[in-house]
Design an enzyme around this catalytic site. Sequence first.
Site, PDB file in Angstrom:
ATOM      1  N   THR A  53      -1.630   0.333  -5.594  1.00 48.76           N
ATOM      2  CA  THR A  53      -1.178   1.304  -4.757  1.00 48.76           C
ATOM      3  C   THR A  53       0.540   1.314  -5.348  1.00 48.76           C
ATOM      4  O   THR A  53       1.109   0.193  -5.948  1.00 48.76           O
ATOM      5  CB  THR A  53      -1.273   0.705  -3.149  1.00 48.76           C
ATOM      6  OG1 THR A  53      -2.581   0.193  -3.441  1.00 48.76           O
ATOM      7  CG2 THR A  53      -1.520   1.472  -2.183  1.00 48.76           C
TER       8      THR A  53
HETATM    9  N1  GLU Z   1      -6.861   0.897  -0.454  1.00 53.57           N
HETATM   10  C1  GLU Z   1      -5.938   0.290  -0.117  1.00 53.57           C
HETATM   11  C2  GLU Z   1      -5.428   0.522   1.243  1.00 53.57           C
HETATM   12  O1  GLU Z   1      -5.947   1.707   1.641  1.00 53.57           O
HETATM   13  C3  GLU Z   1      -4.570   0.749  -0.525  1.00 53.57           C
HETATM   14  C4  GLU Z   1      -3.793   0.270  -0.199  1.00 53.57           C
HETATM   15  C5  GLU Z   1      -2.707  -1.068  -0.733  1.00 53.57           C
HETATM   16  O2  GLU Z   1      -4.148  -2.121  -2.109  1.00 53.57           O
HETATM   17  O3  GLU Z   1      -1.812  -1.622  -1.531  1.00 53.57           O
HETATM   18  O4  GLU Z   1      -5.895  -0.564   2.148  1.00 53.57           O
END
Ligand code: GLU
Length: 550
Positions: free
Chosen positions: A370
């Site tokens: 992210t």
């Molecule tokens: N898939 C993760 C979420 O939406 C992305 C965020 C992250 O891992 O930093 O929680």
Amino acid sequence: MSRFVLTLILPLLLLCGRLAYAAELMVVAAHPLASDAGLKVLLDGGSAADAALATAFVLNVVEPHASGLGGGGFALLVDERGMGEVIDYRECAPQKVDPARYTDPADTLKLAQQTGGPSVAVPGTAAGLHQLWLRHGRLSLGRLLQPAIELAREGYPVSEALATQIQEKLDRFMAVPEQGALFLKDGFPPAAGDTLRNEPLAQVLEGLAARGLPSFYASQGEAIARVVQEDGGWIDEADLAGYKALRREPLMGSYRGLDFLAVPPPATGAIAVLECLNILEAVPLDRVTESQRLHLLAEAHKKAWRDRGKRLGDPAFCEMPIDSLLDKDYARAQLEHIHPDALHHNWPPLGSLSWEEKLEEFPPRDDGNTTHISILDGDGAMLSLTQSINYFFGSGLAVNGYFLNNTAADFTFIEESLNWPEPGKRPRSSMAPMVALQDGRPVLALGTPGGPRIVTAMEQILVHHIDLGMGIQEAIDAPRFHPLGSTFVHETRFAAETGPELEKIGYRPYPHGEFNNYFGGAHAISRLHGRLEGGADPRRGGQVAVFVMP
Ligand code: GLU
């Protein structure tokens, strides 16, 4: 770009009549080229939304492992009067999703949830950034995409982070020639500083600049559907044609006299952060020892994280008690369960394994996923945007130089869960881009990657900045922890006495690096302490780009 260079540019811009208003401009993102691209857009008279597009598309090129056209996210824009708007461009499950595939007992490593075709959810980035630009943009798409197109075509320097991530996934880059051609240097893993080019992505971006961002779904639809379906997934062209970014009302909260605007479900991180802050508000955190403070933060997080898991999901599919979770009386009642000298005993196990057994099996990785962008524009508006392709390099599948997400991994694969995959459902996210207001004006934009650590990272940074009075950079730099059951995963820079004191309370300290990506990559802008400050996370190679009227 240095402040010095910008200062020289200013008189020219004023002469050209292009910068009639700006006093302070700032962009903080995970790569210097991305921050600079956003700042130049602001200097050209662009809005925060314009700068967000330029920054996000440069990140797609220079930080291709963390976000881009194959993913999704959430943007929160708060204007100078404190009016906020959320654009939700979270990916969603395809109409033909077959949840049984994710729980197939033969798939012992649970690969379908995490890699390849079945892990890909319908991407939202093009639709989301289009909404942002349509509603709040001032400059042409051609101008905004131009820095990304140039870098993709003419070459961009490989960052330490990208070199490390390519090295980690080297098998895949060696095995898939189309990916190797773009992300290896003459067949070998690139070193930091090497130049890579991404001509297929340059062409995609050029097409979007000419025909508009929504054209992504038609122009890329056939290729995405083919790549996903050939790998056992379900996305088809109708899923892509039907994807919609949604406008949502921001969630509201408060802490120590500041009002917070945040992103609502299916983003759930901010609810958990605000719940933690509500619990902590009655405690004078600046007057307790470090170990007492860490214990309180850990216990508040435990409570908030449990509520999130049980009660929150995609609002199109469930009712949620958000008001009750954010109620200050509810928080006071939770604080009564927190004992200053003992661990709350009922931390629920993770499936069939205790947290300790789980940690044995899956030790924390130095993984960050992210990306987060914070922007302050010339009108005084603040933008806080977090976007992702989920794990680094997402599903591992790529189309025309961008990676497809593995966001289906964010569903919960237990049928009773509100977060069980269903056609069109957006999986619950921990992303938590926020903006704080003081006297009705935006004064703080903050967000971070980190999956479940988003909540603890935000909680810690906000307490450091608001309660302990640290500057925003210091608040971001300060050592972080994340509790997993009674295991206290932490960076090694806490005071020497803190570890033994936490052990007395019942924690098992688990040192995990000095500055570790695992604990997030926060990017923030603050005016809270009476001056403009930017904070970029050293765990992530982030950079502040700033212009201040001399
Ligand atoms: N898939 C993760 C979420 O939406 C992305 C965020 C992250 O891992 O930093 O929680």
